[in-house]
Write a protein that holds these residues in place. Structure first.
Motif, PDB file in Angstrom:
ATOM      1  N   ALA A  74       0.723  -1.016   0.075  1.00  0.00           N
ATOM      2  CA  ALA A  74      -0.335  -0.213   0.141  1.00  0.00           C
ATOM      3  C   ALA A  74       0.858   1.185  -0.316  1.00  0.00           C
ATOM      4  N   TYR A  75       1.747   0.929   1.012  1.00  0.00           N
ATOM      5  CA  TYR A  75       2.562   2.543   1.143  1.00  0.00           C
ATOM      6  C   TYR A  75       3.060   2.633  -0.228  1.00  0.00           C
ATOM      7  N   GLY A  76       4.181   1.297  -1.058  1.00  0.00           N
ATOM      8  CA  GLY A  76       4.624   1.698  -2.195  1.00  0.00           C
ATOM      9  C   GLY A  76       3.863   2.180  -3.503  1.00  0.00           C
ATOM     10  N   ILE A  77       2.547   1.793  -3.873  1.00  0.00           N
ATOM     11  CA  ILE A  77       1.768   2.194  -4.388  1.00  0.00           C
ATOM     12  C   ILE A  77       1.656   4.125  -3.926  1.00  0.00           C
ATOM     13  N   ASP A  78       1.010   4.069  -2.934  1.00  0.00           N
ATOM     14  CA  ASP A  78       1.347   5.650  -2.757  1.00  0.00           C
ATOM     15  C   ASP A  78       3.139   6.451  -2.892  1.00  0.00           C
ATOM     16  N   LEU A  79       3.844   5.506  -2.828  1.00  0.00           N
ATOM     17  CA  LEU A  79       5.327   6.602  -3.224  1.00  0.00           C
ATOM     18  C   LEU A  79       5.116   6.377  -5.017  1.00  0.00           C
ATOM     19  N   THR A  80       4.852   5.572  -5.773  1.00  0.00           N
ATOM     20  CA  THR A  80       4.528   5.279  -7.210  1.00  0.00           C
ATOM     21  C   THR A  80       3.836   6.609  -7.624  1.00  0.00           C
ATOM     22  N   PHE A  81       2.558   6.575  -6.868  1.00  0.00           N
ATOM     23  CA  PHE A  81       1.932   7.767  -7.608  1.00  0.00           C
ATOM     24  C   PHE A  81       2.557   9.069  -7.076  1.00  0.00           C
ATOM     25  N   LYS A  82       3.775   9.459  -6.319  1.00  0.00           N
ATOM     26  CA  LYS A  82       4.454  10.242  -6.286  1.00  0.00           C
ATOM     27  C   LYS A  82       5.543  10.977  -6.569  1.00  0.00           C
ATOM     28  N   PHE A  83       6.106   9.106  -7.497  1.00  0.00           N
ATOM     29  CA  PHE A  83       7.326   9.854  -8.071  1.00  0.00           C
ATOM     30  C   PHE A  83       7.751  10.295  -9.145  1.00  0.00           C
ATOM     31  N   LEU A  84       6.313  10.100  -9.845  1.00  0.00           N
ATOM     32  CA  LEU A  84       6.171  11.161 -11.625  1.00  0.00           C
ATOM     33  C   LEU A  84       6.235  12.991 -10.808  1.00  0.00           C
ATOM     34  N   PRO A  85       5.239  13.075  -9.872  1.00  0.00           N
ATOM     35  CA  PRO A  85       5.488  14.549  -9.702  1.00  0.00           C
ATOM     36  C   PRO A  85       7.012  15.095  -8.910  1.00  0.00           C
ATOM     37  N   THR A  86       7.720  13.972  -8.436  1.00  0.00           N
ATOM     38  CA  THR A  86       9.060  14.642  -7.663  1.00  0.00           C
ATOM     39  C   THR A  86       9.436  14.905  -8.625  1.00  0.00           C
ATOM     40  N   THR A  87       9.543  13.629  -9.272  1.00  0.00           N
ATOM     41  CA  THR A  87      10.955  14.166 -10.931  1.00  0.00           C
ATOM     42  C   THR A  87      10.503  14.859 -11.421  1.00  0.00           C
ATOM     43  N   ALA A  88       9.248  15.726 -11.519  1.00  0.00           N
ATOM     44  CA  ALA A  88       8.980  16.639 -12.428  1.00  0.00           C
ATOM     45  C   ALA A  88       9.530  17.539 -11.649  1.00  0.00           C
ATOM     46  N   ALA A  89       9.689  17.744 -10.330  1.00  0.00           N
ATOM     47  CA  ALA A  89      10.138  19.345  -9.630  1.00  0.00           C
ATOM     48  C   ALA A  89      11.449  18.512 -10.039  1.00  0.00           C
ATOM     49  N   SER A  90      11.737  17.548  -9.811  1.00  0.00           N
ATOM     50  CA  SER A  90      13.786  17.634  -9.406  1.00  0.00           C
ATOM     51  C   SER A  90      13.633  18.500 -11.123  1.00  0.00           C
ATOM     52  N   LEU A  91      13.616  17.372 -12.307  1.00  0.00           N
ATOM     53  CA  LEU A  91      13.912  18.371 -13.018  1.00  0.00           C
ATOM     54  C   LEU A  91      13.917  19.450 -13.461  1.00  0.00           C
ATOM     55  N   ARG A  92      12.722  20.004 -13.345  1.00  0.00           N
ATOM     56  CA  ARG A  92      12.084  21.348 -13.177  1.00  0.00           C
ATOM     57  C   ARG A  92      13.781  22.495 -12.293  1.00  0.00           C
ATOM     58  N   GLU A  93      13.821  21.967 -11.388  1.00  0.00           N
ATOM     59  CA  GLU A  93      15.171  22.206 -10.363  1.00  0.00           C
ATOM     60  C   GLU A  93      16.354  22.567 -11.454  1.00  0.00           C
ATOM     61  N   THR A  94      16.737  21.324 -12.062  1.00  0.00           N
ATOM     62  CA  THR A  94      17.914  21.113 -12.064  1.00  0.00           C
ATOM     63  C   THR A  94      18.400  22.193 -13.917  1.00  0.00           C
ATOM     64  N   ILE A  95      16.961  22.036 -14.073  1.00  0.00           N
ATOM     65  CA  ILE A  95      16.962  22.889 -15.383  1.00  0.00           C
ATOM     66  C   ILE A  95      16.859  24.373 -14.557  1.00  0.00           C
ATOM     67  N   ALA A  96      16.953  24.861 -13.639  1.00  0.00           N
ATOM     68  CA  ALA A  96      16.695  25.862 -13.358  1.00  0.00           C
ATOM     69  C   ALA A  96      17.652  26.216 -13.100  1.00  0.00           C
ATOM     70  N   ALA A  97      18.935  25.715 -12.234  1.00  0.00           N
ATOM     71  CA  ALA A  97      19.789  25.612 -11.842  1.00  0.00           C
ATOM     72  C   ALA A  97      21.299  25.557 -12.958  1.00  0.00           C
ATOM     73  N   GLN A  98      21.022  24.816 -13.984  1.00  0.00           N
ATOM     74  CA  GLN A  98      21.390  24.895 -15.364  1.00  0.00           C
ATOM     75  C   GLN A  98      21.162  26.071 -15.992  1.00  0.00           C
ATOM     76  N   ARG A  99      20.418  26.863 -15.996  1.00  0.00           N
ATOM     77  CA  ARG A  99      20.125  28.221 -16.368  1.00  0.00           C
ATOM     78  C   ARG A  99      21.003  29.685 -16.076  1.00  0.00           C
ATOM     79  N   LEU A 100      21.058  29.249 -14.027  1.00  0.00           N
ATOM     80  CA  LEU A 100      21.953  30.087 -13.794  1.00  0.00           C
ATOM     81  C   LEU A 100      23.343  30.351 -13.958  1.00  0.00           C
ATOM     82  N   ARG A 101      23.614  28.782 -14.636  1.00  0.00           N
ATOM     83  CA  ARG A 101      24.761  28.295 -14.719  1.00  0.00           C
ATOM     84  C   ARG A 101      25.241  29.049 -16.035  1.00  0.00           C
ATOM     85  N   GLY A 102      24.678  29.147 -17.104  1.00  0.00           N
ATOM     86  CA  GLY A 102      24.723  29.336 -18.164  1.00  0.00           C
ATOM     87  C   GLY A 102      24.280  29.009 -19.112  1.00  0.00           C
ATOM     88  N   TYR A 103      23.713  27.691 -18.842  1.00  0.00           N
ATOM     89  CA  TYR A 103      23.351  26.500 -19.974  1.00  0.00           C
ATOM     90  C   TYR A 103      21.650  26.547 -20.248  1.00  0.00           C
TER      91      TYR A 103
END
Length: 274
Positions: free
Chosen positions: A157-186
């Motif tokens: 049950a908790y594994g299913i809950d974490l699976t549902f949270k995986f995609l939004p967590t990964t998307a948020a991490s992707l946005r943060e990484t893009i913002a960090a690389q833009r600050l570094r000139g990429y």
């Protein structure tokens, strides 16, 4: 960082239901839809599915991209399985004449294969409509509790809950990484080519993947430190079916039973070709 799935349609009829209802309804609907071969009957199920979807009152703007992906994916799946693979490959009787032949792959397209493909398209579309409330109309904190109350072990049950949270967590991490690389000139050049946009994500694969592994390890460590899985887990959230919950479950359960009975007794209409 852990992000929760989007919770949409707050205050709607389905959002007020017991979360187990939103889990059981798609299961019952899949059982019913999987046995329908006549697309005229499938149209009735599509109407029921979208009536159920409308009860969630999910804002169109919030899921427009999701529906675009679903329509493209469903069209490809229906085309490959229905037109290219053909109705005969699924055990259907197709005596209709060949309408035309697809060049290069030399596949004959008949009226039966088109009807079969259209039925598949409607089936996948209806199943998606009943699945959207499950994804967007359950409060993030209720998902694990709902599966546990259905008899699923706490680990799963908790594994299913974490699976549902995986995609939004990964998307948020992707946005943060893009913002960090833009600050570094990429700054990748703008393009409307979807393939080129995917290629431009190559510099983001390693940092996003590493962040996902680190966050997964942090979650595991947090669960171990709290003794998760050593004893039977209790849940603070209490769930109880109301009259409206029971009515919705009974309706879709009867729909699945009726489809199963019609299929077993031979009353289910076969593939229909205009």
């Amino acid at each position: 960082m852990e992000a929760s799935p989007r919770y949409l349609g707050d205050g709607s009829f389905l959002a007020r239901r017991d979360p187990r209802v939103l889990i059981l309804v798609p299961i019952a609907f899949v059982v019913a839809a999987a046995q329908v071969r006549d697309w005229r009957v499938m149209l009735v199920l599509v109407a029921i599915a979208f009536w159920y979807y409308a009860a969630a009152r999910i804002p169109w703007r919030a899921v427009r991209g999701n529906w675009t992906f679903v329509l493209v994916f469903v069209s490809i799946m229906a085309g490959v399985n229905g037109i290219i693979a053909g109705a005969k490959s699924a055990g259907e009787i197709d005596t209709s004449a060949t309408l035309f032949t697809i060049p290069l792959i030399n596949v004959d397209v008949t009226g039966g294969s088109l009807s079969f493909a259209f039925n598949l398209f409607l089936r996948f579309l209806a199943i998606a409509a009943t699945g959207f409330p499950l994804a967007f109309s359950i409060r993030p904190g209720d998902l694990a509790v709902a599966f546990a109350r259905l008899g699923v072990p706490a680990r799963f049950a908790y594994g299913i809950d974490l699976t549902f949270k995986f995609l939004p967590t990964t998307a948020a991490s992707l946005r943060e990484t893009i913002a960090a690389q833009r600050l570094r000139g990429y700054e990748p050049p703008p393009t409307r080519n979807p393939i080129r946009r995917i290629v431009q994500l190559r510099p983001l694969i390693i940092p996003v993947a590493m962040n996902s592994f680190i966050e997964a390890e942090d979650v595991v460590d947090a669960l171990d430190l709290r003794g998760f899985g050593t004893q039977k887990r209790t849940w603070l959230r209490q769930l109880a079916f109301g009259p409206a919950d029971i009515a919705v479950i009974v309706f879709f359960a009867l729909l699945a039973i009726a489809a199963s009975a019609a299929s077993i007794t031979g009353w289910m209409p076969p593939l229909w070709t205009p």
